[in-house]
Scaffold this active site. Structure first.
Site, PDB file in Angstrom:
ATOM      1  N   GLU A 128       1.647  -0.004  -4.850  1.00 20.62           N
ATOM      2  CA  GLU A 128       0.828   1.166  -5.173  1.00 20.62           C
ATOM      3  C   GLU A 128       1.740   2.371  -5.010  1.00 20.62           C
ATOM      4  O   GLU A 128       2.307   2.585  -3.942  1.00 20.62           O
ATOM      5  CB  GLU A 128      -0.364   1.293  -4.236  1.00 20.62           C
ATOM      6  CG  GLU A 128      -1.195   2.540  -4.521  1.00 20.62           C
ATOM      7  CD  GLU A 128      -2.167   2.905  -3.403  1.00 20.62           C
ATOM      8  OE1 GLU A 128      -3.101   3.680  -3.672  1.00 20.62           O
ATOM      9  OE2 GLU A 128      -1.972   2.439  -2.265  1.00 20.62           O
TER      10      GLU A 128
ATOM     11  N   ASP B 164       0.820  -1.204   0.000  1.00 22.12           N
ATOM     12  CA  ASP B 164       0.000   0.000   0.000  1.00 22.12           C
ATOM     13  C   ASP B 164       0.864   1.268   0.000  1.00 22.12           C
ATOM     14  O   ASP B 164       1.795   1.398   0.808  1.00 22.12           O
ATOM     15  CB  ASP B 164      -0.908  -0.015   1.240  1.00 22.12           C
ATOM     16  CG  ASP B 164      -1.827   1.180   1.309  1.00 22.12           C
ATOM     17  OD1 ASP B 164      -2.669   1.338   0.409  1.00 22.12           O
ATOM     18  OD2 ASP B 164      -1.699   1.970   2.274  1.00 22.12           O
TER      19      ASP B 164
END
Length: 581
Positions: free
Chosen positions: A281, A244
């Site tokens: 990401e 993330d």
């Protein structure tokens, strides 16, 4: 059983295990570590007390039966008898499917989700990407405020349920990827700062103090995060991790944390003799992220490509707010640029950021499968005020166009759960904070954020209302009726083509050739012998492909084979895939 904990600032550490308390001793081999023996078995409850303070859960807890604030529990990973003889599936040629356990079914458990995995195997995806599973407050939430980075959220079923899920996926030929969060820790039930310098004020993030990756004590913090990542891949036999928001990892050390992590994962892949991969990401548009370590990169295996999403979303919807503004002036040109160059922002000026952004991606060195392409994700749906999916914004024909572009583009495709049948349910932002003050702060913050964009307070769903989560659960009766059934059949056909036509998984980005007409809203591209054309306008379009008599492999609406003149007559809001024999 041996217990150990890192607590470098403590003068005394005690272990409480199954109600028995005993003092731990300093580890003479490792500075700041404490260790000791105690009688324990699978399920034994335990915790640590520092300097006669309260008994706290283990930072490396494998299980939190009573939630983040409760005692930890011993997990004996050897007790589970694995059924599947799994040798893994690589990222190259993959199709990922992002899934949130708590809303994939109304039951919201891993076992219930496992019962629906047959649908994904039949659909044609290759990997299930689970949103975060670490324990968080309450029962329902997105999972990005987790703590205990080695444990599985108990309401989902805990460690054994995850193993059963992975086993079932592997039996069906599906790999499993897990979304992990290293850039911040959840605010509730987070006792890490009591144990040591897991956070630092040297850097700041949107969530407050940064995770300590480069300040004093950071060696152990990095080891903590890497150990957690390897545990997911080893103990649960996962096939990859999604990292993330890696742009929020503040690290000034010469060897970046991500480089160290990628080296550790590659070493584990060699040890277990199966492919393992990391997908980041990132908002940086920096190709060094997915460049091999031997070539001066960080060695991650792939990254999400938001530029492709933004160009596609703007093309489909005409939206121009926020970061879509950069793509709104000429959306098809932006889409064409991403299809051939990967990034849209490759050092170009971003009006949204009011500065230049990104750097060029070398198409001769970076394979197309290292970028993930998608039309929807949990972020792009759930961070809208009402969590409205693309199916609520455009026609089934335009949804078919989006699917055509995603599933034939030179990237690794990723779907968001329910998109394959144009789910009519929203996917909204929901939480279940047990701290009333935190719950109210989240509620007010959410409404304040969207009030700035003109939304009325009463129109923004209350994250703490159980109905918000309930509305977000998939309706599994939808795929059996129209228009959902037709959209699902289209996804299945396109995914079948990906597996049938080698040109659609060719990793050479430079081989993609694109033509488009901004005014008449069509775009076409070629990958080897496969041609793809999409007409986004409501009116029919005549596209001069220059390829006579190409054979139709799949068409959303009936399409005639191009004649001697090589002109394709494509109905409005439809897509077609052809091949030159």
């Amino acid at each position: 059983m041996q217990f150990e904990v890192w607590a470098p600032q403590a003068g005394r550490v005690t272990l409480q295990c199954d109600g028995v308390t005993r003092a731990l001793e300093r580890d003479p081999e490792r500075v700041g570590w404490w260790r000791g023996e105690a009688e324990a078995r699978d399920g034994s409850r335990y915790g640590f007390a520092l300097d006669d303070g309260p008994v706290l859960p283990d930072p490396r807890s494998r299980r939190q039966p009573d939630g983040p604030d409760g005692l930890s529990a011993v997990v004996d990973h050897e007790r589970y008898a694995w059924r599947a003889d799994w040798r893994g599936r690589p990222l190259a040629g993959a199709v990922l499917y992002e899934l949130h356990v708590g809303t994939y079914t109304s039951e919201g458990t891993l076992d219930a989700a496992a019962e629906r995995l047959g649908h994904l195997a039949e659909l044609g995806v290759t990997h299930v990407e689970l949103m975060p599973l670490c324990p968080f407050p309450g029962t329902h939430g997105w999972g990005y405020e987790g703590v205990s980075l080695w444990a599985v959220h108990e309401p989902y079923g805990g460690p054994e349920a995850l193993k059963r899920f992975v086993d079932r996926a592997h039996e069906l030929g599906l790999g499993v990827v897990l979304d992990v969060v290293h850039n911040h820790f959840g605010p509730s039930g987070n006792y890490l700062p009591v144990f040591g310098p897991y956070l630092t004020d040297t850097h700041h993030t949107p969530w407050g103090a940064a995770v300590n990756l480069d300040a004093p004590g950071s060696d152990e913090v990095r080891a903590y995060l890497i150990g957690s990542a390897l545990a997911w891949l080893r103990d649960y036999r996962l096939d990859g991790l999604r990292l993330d928001a890696v742009h929020a990892l503040a690290d000034t050390r010469a060897c970046h944390f991500l480089e160290e992590l990628s080296a550790a994962v590659d070493a584990l892949a060699a040890e277990v003799d199966r492919p393992l991969f990391l997908v980041a990401e990132s908002d940086l548009n920096d190709p060094r992220l997915i460049t091999a370590r031997a070539e001066g990169g960080l060695g991650l295996h792939a990254q999400w490509n938001d530029d492709f999403h933004h160009a596609l979303h703007t093309t489909l919807t005409g939206e121009s707010q926020g970061y879509y503004a950069d793509f709104a002036r000429a959306p098809l040109a932006g889409l064409a640029k991403t299809l051939t160059g990967g990034y849209f922002h490759d050092g170009s000026y971003s009006s949204f950021r009011q500065r230049h952004h990104g750097r060029p991606l070398d198409r001769t060195r970076v394979a197309g499968h290292r970028l993930l392409g998608y039309s929807q994700t949990h972020d792009q749906v759930g961070n809208r005020a009402q969590g409205d999916r693309l199916s609520a914004l455009v026609s089934p024909g335009l949804l078919a166009c989006a699917a055509t572009l995603v599933l034939t583009a030179p990237f690794t495709p990723m779907l968001f759960m329910g998109e394959e049948w144009a789910a009519g349910t929203p996917w909204q932002f929901f939480t279940d904070h047990t701290d009333p003050e935190l719950a109210d702060a989240v509620r007010r913050g959410r409404r304040r954020e969207f009030a700035a964009h003109g939304w009325k307070e009463e129109d923004v769903p209350d994250p703490q209302d159980p109905a918000t989560r309930d509305r977000s659960c998939l309706d599994w009766s939808e795929p059996e009726r129209e228009p959902h059934a037709r959209v699902l059949a289209w996804y299945r056909r396109l995914l079948a083509l990906r597996h049938e036509q080698a040109d659609l998984t060719d990793p050479d980005l430079a081989d993609t050739k694109v033509a488009y007409d901004e005014e008449h809203r069509w775009i076409a591209f070629r990958r080897g012998d496969v041609l793809v054309a999409v007409n986004l306008a409501p009116e029919p379009a005549a596209l001069s492909l220059g390829v006579p008599h190409a054979r139709v492999l799949a068409a959303w609406e009936p399409v005639e084979t191009p004649g001697d003149d090589g002109v394709l007559h494509l109905p409005g809001e439809s897509g077609v895939v052809l091949i030159q024999d």
